[in-house]
Design a protein around this motif. Structure first.
Motif, PDB file in Angstrom:
ATOM      1  N   LYS A  11       4.419  -5.723   7.543  1.00  0.00           N
ATOM      2  CA  LYS A  11       3.041  -5.261   7.425  1.00  0.00           C
ATOM      3  C   LYS A  11       2.067  -6.424   7.181  1.00  0.00           C
ATOM      4  CE  LYS A  11       4.043  -0.651   5.517  1.00  0.00           C
ATOM      5  NZ  LYS A  11       3.775   0.285   4.400  1.00  0.00           N
ATOM      6  N   THR A  47      -1.543  -7.189   5.433  1.00  0.00           N
ATOM      7  CA  THR A  47      -2.456  -6.634   4.436  1.00  0.00           C
ATOM      8  C   THR A  47      -3.767  -7.410   4.459  1.00  0.00           C
ATOM      9  OG1 THR A  47      -0.609  -5.985   3.027  1.00  0.00           O
ATOM     10  CG2 THR A  47      -2.785  -6.088   1.998  1.00  0.00           C
ATOM     11  N   ASN A  91      -2.911   2.000   8.261  1.00  0.00           N
ATOM     12  CA  ASN A  91      -2.841   2.939   7.135  1.00  0.00           C
ATOM     13  C   ASN A  91      -2.261   4.292   7.582  1.00  0.00           C
ATOM     14  OD1 ASN A  91      -4.078   0.922   5.609  1.00  0.00           O
ATOM     15  ND2 ASN A  91      -6.132   1.807   5.872  1.00  0.00           N
ATOM     16  N   LYS A 135      -7.210  -4.560   1.439  1.00  0.00           N
ATOM     17  CA  LYS A 135      -6.041  -3.724   1.148  1.00  0.00           C
ATOM     18  C   LYS A 135      -5.663  -2.787   2.297  1.00  0.00           C
ATOM     19  CE  LYS A 135      -6.005  -5.841  -2.686  1.00  0.00           C
ATOM     20  NZ  LYS A 135      -5.084  -7.007  -2.819  1.00  0.00           N
ATOM     21  N   GLN A 156      -3.799  -1.922   5.713  1.00  0.00           N
ATOM     22  CA  GLN A 156      -2.562  -2.482   6.245  1.00  0.00           C
ATOM     23  C   GLN A 156      -2.391  -2.101   7.718  1.00  0.00           C
ATOM     24  OE1 GLN A 156       0.429  -1.002   3.390  1.00  0.00           O
ATOM     25  NE2 GLN A 156       0.547  -3.095   2.554  1.00  0.00           N
TER      26      GLN A 156
END
Length: 243
Positions: A142, A144, A171, A202, A204
């Motif tokens: 992932k 971020t 997300n 934040k 992803q």
């Protein structure tokens, strides 16, 4: 002569009795004397002093305005002057405040194996090619977001032995989906796809296989499957330009 003597005698004896106004009376008149010699010319007199200045006269009455004269002929254009020598170079100015540069970029590929990715799980691109800011996690697969802005992500996958369908996820939401059919060819083919998206801190992003029969992401010593992403521009940087 006798008369002259007689006069002298009379004058001496009675100077006051027969004189009146310096004239002697009772004496005979003599003959006219000889004219005297003319006297010499006198010397010129000294030059007289200048007289005083007279008073200023009264100003005269102003005359009438004269007619305007005709315009004169333009003179010839002068020759251009010769440029002077260049002056010395000025001192270097003080370095100004630069715009803060925000960077975020990564690229990774799958290791050389034939293991198919797990269904509905992030695909692990476990070999890191570039990840200076460490915003990509090779263990989870992932990315971020740490810097808000516009990002571009792209997947280049080798397809072999089975068809492939993968999604670029944000997300847990599919942003774009791509499919490549495998027709039992003797050689592998490729499938590529990308997506441009805006991210907040934040958020992803990852790659995910959603259909079990279409999981043919392949890699070997001669071909790779890669996942790449980078920041196009930051919202923080744009905010500075608006100040």
């Amino acid at each position: 002569m006798s008369c002259v003597i007689s006069v002298l005698v009379l004058l001496l004896s009675s100077a006051s009795t027969n004189t009146r106004d310096n004239n002697v009376y009772g004496v005979c008149d003599g003959h006219p004397g000889i004219p005297g010699t003319p006297g010499r010319n006198g010397h010129p007199g000294m030059v007289g002093r200048d007289g005083r200045n007279g008073r200023d006269g009264m100003p005269g009455v102003p005359g009438q305005k004269g007619d305007a004269g005709t315009q004169g002929v333009h003179g010839p254009m002068g020759e251009p002057g010769v440029a002077g020598p260049s002056g010395p170079a000025g001192e270097k100015g003080v370095k100004g405040d630069g715009v803060i540069s925000y960077n975020s970029a990564f690229s990774a590929k799958r290791s050389k194996s034939h293991i198919a990715p797990l269904l509905n799980e992030p695909v692990q691109f476990d070999v890191v090619i570039h990840n200076d800011q460490r915003h990509y996690d090779a263990v989870t697969g992932k990315f971020t977001c740490e810097i808000p802005g516009l990002y571009y992500f792209v997947v280049h996958s080798t397809v072999f032995k089975t068809s492939l369908q993968f999604d670029i996820m944000k997300n847990n939401v599919s942003i774009s989906s791509f499919f490549q059919y495998y027709g039992n060819w003797s050689k592998p083919v490729s499938l590529s796809g990308g997506a441009l998206m805006r991210l907040d801190p934040k958020d992803q992003v990852w790659v995910q296989v959603t259909v079990g029969d279409y999981n043919g992401i392949y890699s070997s010593t001669k071909t790779d499957s890669t996942f790449t992403g980078f920041l196009v521009y930051s919202d923080w940087q744009n905010a500075q330009f608006l100040i």
